[in-house]
Design a protein around this motif. Structure first.
Motif, PDB file in Angstrom:
ATOM      1  N   TRP A  39       0.943  -1.202   0.062  1.00  0.00           N
ATOM      2  CA  TRP A  39       0.023   0.144  -0.311  1.00  0.00           C
ATOM      3  C   TRP A  39       0.983   1.324  -0.022  1.00  0.00           C
ATOM      4  O   TRP A  39       0.623   2.071  -0.821  1.00  0.00           O
ATOM      5  CB  TRP A  39      -1.104  -0.045   1.188  1.00  0.00           C
ATOM      6  CG  TRP A  39      -1.948   1.271   1.058  1.00  0.00           C
ATOM      7  CD1 TRP A  39      -1.853   2.300   1.913  1.00  0.00           C
ATOM      8  CD2 TRP A  39      -2.976   1.146   0.196  1.00  0.00           C
ATOM      9  NE1 TRP A  39      -2.650   3.175   1.571  1.00  0.00           N
ATOM     10  CE2 TRP A  39      -3.667   2.431   0.639  1.00  0.00           C
ATOM     11  CE3 TRP A  39      -3.788   0.426  -0.636  1.00  0.00           C
ATOM     12  CZ2 TRP A  39      -4.849   2.978  -0.070  1.00  0.00           C
ATOM     13  CZ3 TRP A  39      -4.924   0.922  -1.082  1.00  0.00           C
ATOM     14  CH2 TRP A  39      -5.456   2.203  -0.761  1.00  0.00           C
ATOM     15  N   VAL A  40       1.770   1.419   1.005  1.00  0.00           N
ATOM     16  CA  VAL A  40       2.681   2.653   0.978  1.00  0.00           C
ATOM     17  C   VAL A  40       3.433   2.840  -0.232  1.00  0.00           C
ATOM     18  O   VAL A  40       3.696   3.823  -0.647  1.00  0.00           O
ATOM     19  CB  VAL A  40       3.481   2.530   2.403  1.00  0.00           C
ATOM     20  CG1 VAL A  40       4.571   3.522   2.190  1.00  0.00           C
ATOM     21  CG2 VAL A  40       2.701   2.569   3.428  1.00  0.00           C
ATOM     22  N   VAL A  43       1.120   3.917  -3.204  1.00  0.00           N
ATOM     23  CA  VAL A  43       0.721   5.295  -2.688  1.00  0.00           C
ATOM     24  C   VAL A  43       1.848   6.192  -3.180  1.00  0.00           C
ATOM     25  O   VAL A  43       1.643   7.331  -3.611  1.00  0.00           O
ATOM     26  CB  VAL A  43       0.164   5.595  -1.352  1.00  0.00           C
ATOM     27  CG1 VAL A  43      -0.076   6.881  -0.977  1.00  0.00           C
ATOM     28  CG2 VAL A  43      -1.179   4.758  -1.057  1.00  0.00           C
ATOM     29  N   SER A  44       3.177   5.977  -2.704  1.00  0.00           N
ATOM     30  CA  SER A  44       4.101   6.545  -2.880  1.00  0.00           C
ATOM     31  C   SER A  44       4.529   6.758  -4.342  1.00  0.00           C
ATOM     32  O   SER A  44       4.822   8.118  -5.009  1.00  0.00           O
ATOM     33  CB  SER A  44       5.377   6.138  -2.268  1.00  0.00           C
ATOM     34  OG  SER A  44       5.108   6.169  -0.731  1.00  0.00           O
ATOM     35  N   TYR A  60      -1.405  12.291   2.443  1.00  0.00           N
ATOM     36  CA  TYR A  60      -1.668  11.810   3.687  1.00  0.00           C
ATOM     37  C   TYR A  60      -3.040  11.197   3.467  1.00  0.00           C
ATOM     38  O   TYR A  60      -3.606  10.155   4.288  1.00  0.00           O
ATOM     39  CB  TYR A  60      -1.674  13.078   4.559  1.00  0.00           C
ATOM     40  CG  TYR A  60      -0.485  13.703   4.879  1.00  0.00           C
ATOM     41  CD1 TYR A  60       0.702  12.780   5.046  1.00  0.00           C
ATOM     42  CD2 TYR A  60      -0.379  15.123   5.183  1.00  0.00           C
ATOM     43  CE1 TYR A  60       1.926  13.290   5.111  1.00  0.00           C
ATOM     44  CE2 TYR A  60       1.011  15.583   5.344  1.00  0.00           C
ATOM     45  CZ  TYR A  60       2.082  14.795   5.213  1.00  0.00           C
ATOM     46  OH  TYR A  60       3.405  15.088   5.633  1.00  0.00           O
ATOM     47  N   MET A  63      -2.702   7.757   2.144  1.00  0.00           N
ATOM     48  CA  MET A  63      -2.255   6.633   3.315  1.00  0.00           C
ATOM     49  C   MET A  63      -3.407   6.406   3.989  1.00  0.00           C
ATOM     50  O   MET A  63      -3.734   5.498   4.674  1.00  0.00           O
ATOM     51  CB  MET A  63      -1.063   7.738   4.197  1.00  0.00           C
ATOM     52  CG  MET A  63       0.310   7.589   3.187  1.00  0.00           C
ATOM     53  SD  MET A  63       0.973   6.071   2.907  1.00  0.00           S
ATOM     54  CE  MET A  63       2.494   6.644   1.967  1.00  0.00           C
TER      55      MET A  63
END
Length: 84
Positions: A39-40, A43-44, A60, A63
């Motif tokens: 996920w991170v 998203v990044s 944010y 996240m």
């Protein structure tokens, strides 16, 4: 009388309790970790390349969207497994 009330029982150290917890929950902890990393990372990458001109609060919000995504994914996985 419970085992924790007896005087001859050795108190369990934090390391022993941690080792027991990890051994009992190994599969769940691994899947949680893999979901978080994926996920991170996703998203990044989205924020860096697809939404590079947006303000940082968008990152944010993406996240934070991982929280309902986590529960939605694992609840649907559980439902799919029970439907077999």
């Amino acid at each position: 009388m419970t085992d924790t009330d007896s005087d001859d029982a050795e108190p369990e150290s934090i390391a022993d309790r941690l080792r027991t917890h990890v051994s009992e929950n190994r599969g769940g902890m691994l899947s949680d970790f893999v979901f978080a990393v994926v996920w991170v990372t996703g998203v990044s990458l989205l924020y860096d390349f697809a939404f590079s001109n947006t303000p940082q609060w968008v990152l944010y919000m993406f996240m934070l969207a991982g929280i309902p995504a986590y529960f939605g994914f694992f609840i649907s996985l559980k439902m799919a497994k029970s439907g077999r």
